[in-house]
Design an enzyme around this catalytic site. Structure first.
Site, PDB file in Angstrom:
ATOM      1  N   ARG A 100       8.748 -57.083 -35.230  1.00 25.73           N
ATOM      2  CA  ARG A 100       8.633 -57.035 -33.778  1.00 25.73           C
ATOM      3  C   ARG A 100       8.293 -55.633 -33.297  1.00 25.73           C
ATOM      4  NH1 ARG A 100       6.400 -59.686 -30.468  1.00 25.73           N
ATOM      5  NH2 ARG A 100       7.165 -61.423 -31.754  1.00 25.73           N
ATOM      6  N   LYS A 135       0.148 -42.249 -15.273  1.00 23.42           N
ATOM      7  CA  LYS A 135       0.733 -43.544 -14.913  1.00 23.42           C
ATOM      8  C   LYS A 135       0.919 -44.378 -16.178  1.00 23.42           C
ATOM      9  CE  LYS A 135      -1.355 -43.465 -10.310  1.00 23.42           C
ATOM     10  NZ  LYS A 135      -2.344 -44.076  -9.396  1.00 23.42           N
ATOM     11  N   LYS A 167      -2.071 -30.503  -6.882  1.00 24.75           N
ATOM     12  CA  LYS A 167      -2.340 -31.709  -6.105  1.00 24.75           C
ATOM     13  C   LYS A 167      -1.992 -31.483  -4.639  1.00 24.75           C
ATOM     14  CE  LYS A 167      -2.373 -35.602  -8.029  1.00 24.75           C
ATOM     15  NZ  LYS A 167      -2.030 -36.949  -8.555  1.00 24.75           N
ATOM     16  N   GLU A 200      -7.004 -30.482  -6.767  1.00 24.39           N
ATOM     17  CA  GLU A 200      -7.420 -31.657  -6.003  1.00 24.39           C
ATOM     18  C   GLU A 200      -8.019 -31.218  -4.675  1.00 24.39           C
ATOM     19  OE1 GLU A 200      -4.739 -34.766  -3.642  1.00 24.39           O
ATOM     20  OE2 GLU A 200      -4.676 -35.116  -5.807  1.00 24.39           O
ATOM     21  N   ASP A 222     -10.660 -36.309  -4.589  1.00 22.41           N
ATOM     22  CA  ASP A 222      -9.654 -37.340  -4.364  1.00 22.41           C
ATOM     23  C   ASP A 222     -10.094 -38.291  -3.252  1.00 22.41           C
ATOM     24  OD1 ASP A 222      -7.057 -38.591  -4.687  1.00 22.41           O
ATOM     25  OD2 ASP A 222      -6.531 -37.679  -2.763  1.00 22.41           O
TER      26      ASP A 222
END
Length: 285
Positions: A100, A135, A167, A200, A222
Site C-alpha cells: 500500500r 500548492k 509577493k 510579483e 500576476d
C-alpha cells in the site's frame, strides 16, 4: 533523483511505515507463514504517465531485505491499461507490508505526472515551460515536484528557503515595489546569501518600478490578461525571466505561452489531480 531530495523522501518513507505498519502487519503475520516468498507485479489500470518507480525502489530497499526487482518501464513512460511496470520478489509478509505504501506513492505521483504532461503537451510548440507551485500536500512536496518534472514540467522553488519570491503581501507591507526590493538586497548583503530574486507585479507600472529599482532575476505577471502579458514581455525585453501566474487553465495556457513568457505556473498540477489507477498483484512463483 536530485540528491537534495533524498533526505525528504527517506523521511517521508519512514513516516509512511510508521503510520501504516505501526507495531506490525498483524493480518499478514496471522495468515502468512514466516519466511515464505512471493512475487508481485505492478499493473497499470489507467492510461497516463508512469512516475514513482525510483521511490518504490527506496521503499523496497527499506522493507524487503533481500529481494529481486525486474523493471520493465521507467519513470516518464507513457503507459496504457494492462502495462506491467515491474515485478518484485521477496519475503511475502514484507511484500504485503510494502504494497500500500508503494501504491499510494506511485498512484499520486503518476497522477501528477499525467496531469503535467497534458499541460506541457499543450505548449510544446512554444519556449514557455509549465511549472509547479507550493500548492502541494504537506509532507509530500518533494514527491509532487519530482512527478511534475517526470511529466515534462519544471519546478519552481522547493520552499521558502531556496529563492526570494516577493509577493503582494510583502510588497504592500514594505510600502511598495522599490522598498521591498531595497530591503531584499540589504538582507542578502547582510546575511551573505546568494539567492535569485523574483518579484510579483500587478501592473505595467509595477514592472517599470522594478527596473527603476535595479531589476530582478524573474518577474511574475500576476493575473495579467493575455494582451497585457504580451505588452509586459516587450517591455521586459529579456532583462529578466518572465513568469505568468494566476488563473491560467488548460484552455488558456497556449495563449500565454504565445505571448512570449518563459514560465507559466499552474497550481492545478499538484492540487487538482486524480491519482492514476494501478495495483500490486500477487502472482505465482
Amino acid at each position: 533523483m536530485r540528491k537534495e531530495y533524498i533526505p525528504f523522501v527517506s523521511d517521508l518513507i519512514e513516516l509512511a511505515i510508521r503510520e501504516d505498519i505501526g507495531d506490525g502487519d498483524h493480518t499478514s503475520l496471522a495468515t502468512v507463514p514466516g519466511g515464505e516468498r512471493g512475487r508481485m507485479k505492478l499493473l497499470v489500470k489507467q492510461d497516463g504517465v508512469l512516475a514513482g518507480v525510483e521511490v518504490a525502489r527506496m521503499v523496497f530497499d527499506r522493507l524487503l531485505g533481500e529481494y529481486v526487482f525486474e523493471q520493465l518501464l521507467n519513470d516518464g513512460d507513457r503507459v496504457k491499461v494492462g502495462d506491467i511496470a515491474f515485478y518484485v520478489e521477496g519475503e511475502m509478509i514484507r511484500l504485503l507490508q510494502a504494497e500500500r505504501i508503494v501504491l499510494n506513492i506511485m498512484q499520486r505521483m503518476s497522477g501528477v505526472a499525467t496531469q503535467t504532461a497534458v499541460y506541457a503537451d499543450r505548449i510544446k510548440a512554444f519556449k514557455a515551460k509549465v511549472i509547479d507551485t507550493r500548492k502541494t500536500t504537506p509532507g509530500m512536496r518533494v514527491l509532487d515536484k519530482m512527478a511534475v518534472a517526470i511529466g515534462g514540467g519544471g519546478n519552481h522553488r522547493i520552499g521558502l528557503f531556496d529563492m526570494i519570491l516577493i509577493k503582494d503581501n510583502h510588497i504592500d507591507h514594505a510600502g511598495g515595489v522599490r522598498q521591498a526590493l531595497e530591503r531584499t538586497r540589504d538582507y542578502l548583503t547582510r546575511t551573505g546569501r546568494r539567492l535569485p530574486i523574483e518579484i510579483e507585479t500587478r501592473s505595467i507600472a509595477d514592472i517599470e518600478e522594478v527596473f527603476a529599482s535595479g531589476g530582478a532575476d524573474r518577474i511574475m505577471l500576476d493575473n495579467f490578461d493575455v494582451k497585457t502579458t504580451a505588452e509586459a514581455v516587450r517591455l521586459i525585453d529579456g532583462r529578466a525571466e518572465v513568469e505568468s501566474s494566476g488563473g491560467i487553465t488548460l484552455d488558456t495556457i497556449a495563449d500565454y505561452a504565445a505571448a512570449g513568457v518563459d514560465f507559466i505556473s499552474v497550481g492545478a498540477l499538484t492540487h487538482q489531480i486524480k491519482s492514476l489507477d494501478m495495483s500490486l498483484k500477487l502472482i505465482k512463483l
